[in-house]
Design an enzyme around this catalytic site. Structure first.
Site, PDB file in Angstrom:
ATOM      1  N   GLU A 129      73.210 128.041  28.349  1.00 38.76           N
ATOM      2  CA  GLU A 129      73.831 129.162  29.192  1.00 38.76           C
ATOM      3  C   GLU A 129      73.702 128.554  30.489  1.00 38.76           C
ATOM      4  O   GLU A 129      74.721 128.895  31.476  1.00 38.76           O
ATOM      5  CB  GLU A 129      72.838 130.479  29.164  1.00 38.76           C
ATOM      6  CG  GLU A 129      73.125 131.747  29.731  1.00 38.76           C
ATOM      7  CD  GLU A 129      74.727 132.058  29.392  1.00 38.76           C
ATOM      8  OE1 GLU A 129      75.274 131.859  28.184  1.00 38.76           O
ATOM      9  OE2 GLU A 129      75.398 132.793  30.041  1.00 38.76           O
ATOM     10  N   ASP A 130      72.812 127.901  31.080  1.00 40.81           N
ATOM     11  CA  ASP A 130      72.517 127.815  32.425  1.00 40.81           C
ATOM     12  C   ASP A 130      73.274 126.192  32.864  1.00 40.81           C
ATOM     13  O   ASP A 130      73.303 126.106  34.060  1.00 40.81           O
ATOM     14  CB  ASP A 130      71.238 127.608  32.943  1.00 40.81           C
ATOM     15  CG  ASP A 130      70.398 129.286  32.665  1.00 40.81           C
ATOM     16  OD1 ASP A 130      71.225 130.045  32.446  1.00 40.81           O
ATOM     17  OD2 ASP A 130      69.463 129.173  32.860  1.00 40.81           O
TER      18      ASP A 130
END
Ligand code: MN
Length: 737
Positions: free
Chosen positions: A90-91
């Protein structure tokens, strides 16, 4: 220290990778596993490089802390690896394929689930309904693999520890979610260390003043009682030593959140809560536990009503322990918990203790999931609930909150299995919890051996047995008012909806059949002949239907029309012939509905004990001088003298007659019961000759006895179903005198 520094890691000590190694080295010896964990650490460190947490430290520290929490639960290497990677997709835009390639499919699946959960949070809106849908997806994602839940809990715990760095509205939102969703999950999984910390941290942000007040009171009390507690510990240690019982003694302080609940939600005075401080005796085996209890009760004065045996009856989250409260030598009251080492581990880390990573065994996530679902039946309910697609998001969250998190009434099946239900649940809720089929065929319930109405409220400790019947017509509208769990309610609604649809279908079939019959009769074909013609394979195949009812349904829809079918069958209109009725045997000659093959003129009477009706299996009993009495084959009155039994048969043409039948209706007592039953009879044109009601005041049950007149057994079954649909009626039976 500056304010900024104070925020770092929420003021908790930062752990290094070496600290983490110290935790998992003792239980993960395999070289590849250790290397995989280190590789995950390096991978996460590299990809999160330059990212900072709101609390100031490098992002990798969040991952180290999450993994530290995980390793202290002794989870397996894949779970730690996934812990390091839980934010990486996600990051940092690492593709899932890369995770799969580097760390294997198992880890990849966990990371995928966690990423989906993360994404949902990013699209967060202030809309209530959306939040519910959000949570539903969280649970759906988590329910498939318990490791996802554990990582999510560790992640949330660390985020709560560092919550001070976030803006106040985020603090409130996250604390609320933690208290309402994550702490209950931890509780239900038995992971008490995490549950308590999550609750206390949430309270700190939601009710800071009250949190402060309790925490101060607790400090004062602990200081005040230290000496007294030490004395008690020494005395207990002394007597256990004397009796050669192996032990360890710990003291325990009640959590701030549990005190908050007692004081602010239940209205206790802080000074009246006497189990704020407790001692815990941890010993070897179960026998030691009971021995210890006996010795303690013999030495100190136990408080009546405070002894609880959770060893014999574990809590639904597997918690086992003995609890008692005693007055110590100086007049203070203390709670004492007694348990084995294993029970203690389960009490603290619950599911994690049960499925603690064991090296060398072939780990299978499917097998683990299966075992968890067997052990924690509520978990299976969670999975089932999460898969209920037609349950709206809000309804889902309500079910979850009520049926699973608020369940605190524990009842037993006759085999001793614990079923947990929310307060106010009834035998119907219980039945649906056991199985949908049991719920749908329930007609009555035995609680602790006595028959009770289906609306009885169950209490902890009740042994519940559901009576089912295959002739039950299933749930009715009235049940919706009795049930308390969403599981039962949604199943009943589903059943009723299906029934309505089926009824509609039956009606259409009947109408189609009537229109066909009208057309066939017009051509001089009677019903029997029509059925024979239409049931032939040739006709069914031609219209591409399985059975004749489907054909009627098709005719109802005028596709084909009855005329088209008649045309296909090439039925010619028959000339109308007038016939004179042949004189048959009249009623005065032969009144009986039953005949005996080959017997001449013999008096035949229907037994008044078992009141047989056409359609029943019957047998004749030759009586002395009174001809033959007809009984139902299972009538106990004829069991004695088999030699006098004789075959008898129902006549085919007694359709217009009706026969008396004695029936018994069991119901919960309520006003207007008799009126409702009488009006059900009259609405369905059932003649009744006698009816009496008897109330059993102790069980709030009413038994109604009636003699009704019916043409045959099929009609009687219909009437039974009509009666079972009268509100609060739970059983209808035929009576044999
Ligand atoms: Mn995280």
């Amino acid at each position: 220290m500056s304010e900024k520094q104070l925020l770092v890691n929420g003021g908790y000590p930062l752990h290094t990778f070496e600290d983490l190694e110290e935790l998992f080295y003792p239980y993960i010896n395999n070289k590849e596993s250790r290397e995989l964990i280190e590789k995950a650490y390096q991978f996460a460190k590299k990809h999160h490089e330059g990212q900072k947490r709101k609390s100031g430290e490098d992002y990798i520290h969040h991952l180290l802390e999450v993994c530290y929490i995980l390793a202290s639960l002794q989870v397996g290497p894949e779970t730690i690896v996934a812990g390091f990677l839980h934010d990486v997709v996600e990051d940092t835009n690492v593709p899932l394929e890369e995770i799969n390639h580097l760390f294997g499919e198992d880890v990849c699946k966990i990371v995928d689930s966690l990423t989906r959960l993360q994404r949902m949070k990013l699209s967060h809106r202030e809309d209530d309904d959306f939040e519910a849908e959000d949570h539903r997806k969280i649970f759906l994602g988590m329910a498939r693999d318990v490791r996802v839940i554990i990582i999510k809990l560790a992640d949330r715990l660390h985020n709560m520890r560092t919550l001070a760095a976030l803006a106040p509205h985020r603090q409130q939102a996250l604390s609320n979610e933690t208290l309402n969703v994550f702490a209950p999950i931890a509780h239900r999984l038995g992971i008490n260390t995490i549950k308590s910390e999550l609750e206390d941290l949430s309270l700190k942000y939601l009710e800071p003043d009250k949190y402060e007040t309790i925490s101060n009171l607790l400090d004062k009390k602990t200081r005040h009682r230290t000496k007294s507690l030490d004395t008690l510990k020494k005395r207990v240690a002394g007597i256990l030593l004397e009796n050669n019982i192996p032990f360890q003694i710990e003291s325990r302080v009640k959590s701030i959140y549990s005190l908050y609940k007692k004081i602010y939600l239940k209205g206790y005075n802080f000074d009246d809560i006497f189990d704020v401080l407790a001692i815990r005796v941890v010993t070897e085996n179960e026998l030691n536990c009971y021995e210890t209890l006996g010795i303690i009760h013999a030495t100190f004065k136990p408080i009546p009503g405070r002894f609880k045996d959770f060893i014999a009856v574990p809590k639904a989250n597997m918690y086992q322990s003995l609890h008692t409260a005693i007055v110590s030598g100086d007049g203070n009251i203390y709670e004492i918990q007694i348990r084995t080492k294993q029970m203690n581990e389960i009490a603290e880390t619950g599911i994690a203790a049960h499925w603690r990573y064991k090296e060398g065994t072939n780990y299978s996530s499917k097998e683990e999931q299966k075992q968890i679902e067997e052990k924690l039946h509520w978990f299976r309910d969670l999975v089932n609930l999460s898969n209920e697609e037609d349950l709206g998001a809000k309804e889902y969250m309500e079910s979850l909150a009520k049926d699973i998190f608020e369940a605190n009434v524990y009842v037993f099946t006759p085999k001793g299995k614990v079923i947990d239900l929310p307060q106010g649940s009834t035998p119907i809720d219980f039945a649906y919890r056991v199985h949908t089929k049991v719920g749908e065929s329930a007609i009555g319930a035995l609680v602790n051996g006595s028959l009770v109405s289906l609306s009885t409220i169950l209490k902890t400790g009740d042994v519940v047995e559901i009576r089912t019947s295959s002739s039950s017509k299933g749930p009715n509208e009235g049940w919706l008012k009795i049930v308390n769990t969403n599981l039962a309610r949604s199943n009943i609604k589903k059943f009723l909806a299906k029934k309505t649809a089926a009824l509609l279908k039956d009606e259409r079939v009947a109408k189609g059949r009537q229109s066909a019959l009208d057309a066939f009769k017009d051509r001089g074909v009677n019903e029997e002949e029509m059925m024979e013609l239409l049931s032939s394979h040739k006709v069914l195949n031609h219209y591409n239907v399985k059975e004749v009812d489907d054909l009627f349904l098709a005719m109802f829809n005028k596709n084909p029309t009855p005329a088209a079918v008649i045309n296909y069958l090439r039925i010619k209109r028959k000339p109308i012939v007038f016939k004179l009725d042949k004189p048959g045997p009249t009623k005065s000659e032969d009144k009986s509905a039953v005949y005996v093959k080959g017997a001449g003129k013999v008096a035949i009477n229907l037994g008044t004990c078992c009141t047989p009706i056409p359609g029943d299996d019957i047998v004749g009993f030759v009586t002395r001088g009174k001809g033959i009495t007809v009984h139902r084959v299972n009538c106990p009155n004829i069991a004695q003298d088999k030699a006098r039994l004789i075959d008898v048969f129902w006549k085919e043409d007694n359709l217009l007659e009706t026969y008396p039948v004695d029936i018994k209706i069991e119901s919960a007592d309520r006003p207007n019961l008799l009126i409702d039953i009488m009006s059900a009879f009259s609405a369905h044109k059932v003649s009744v000759s006698t009816i009496t009601a008897k109330l059993h005041p102790q069980t709030f049950k009413t038994t109604i006895s009636a003699t009704i007149f019916v043409s045959d057994a099929k009609r009687l079954l219909d009437i039974f179903n009509i009666l079972l649909n009268v509100n609060s009626v739970y059983e209808v039976t035929r009576v044999i005198h």
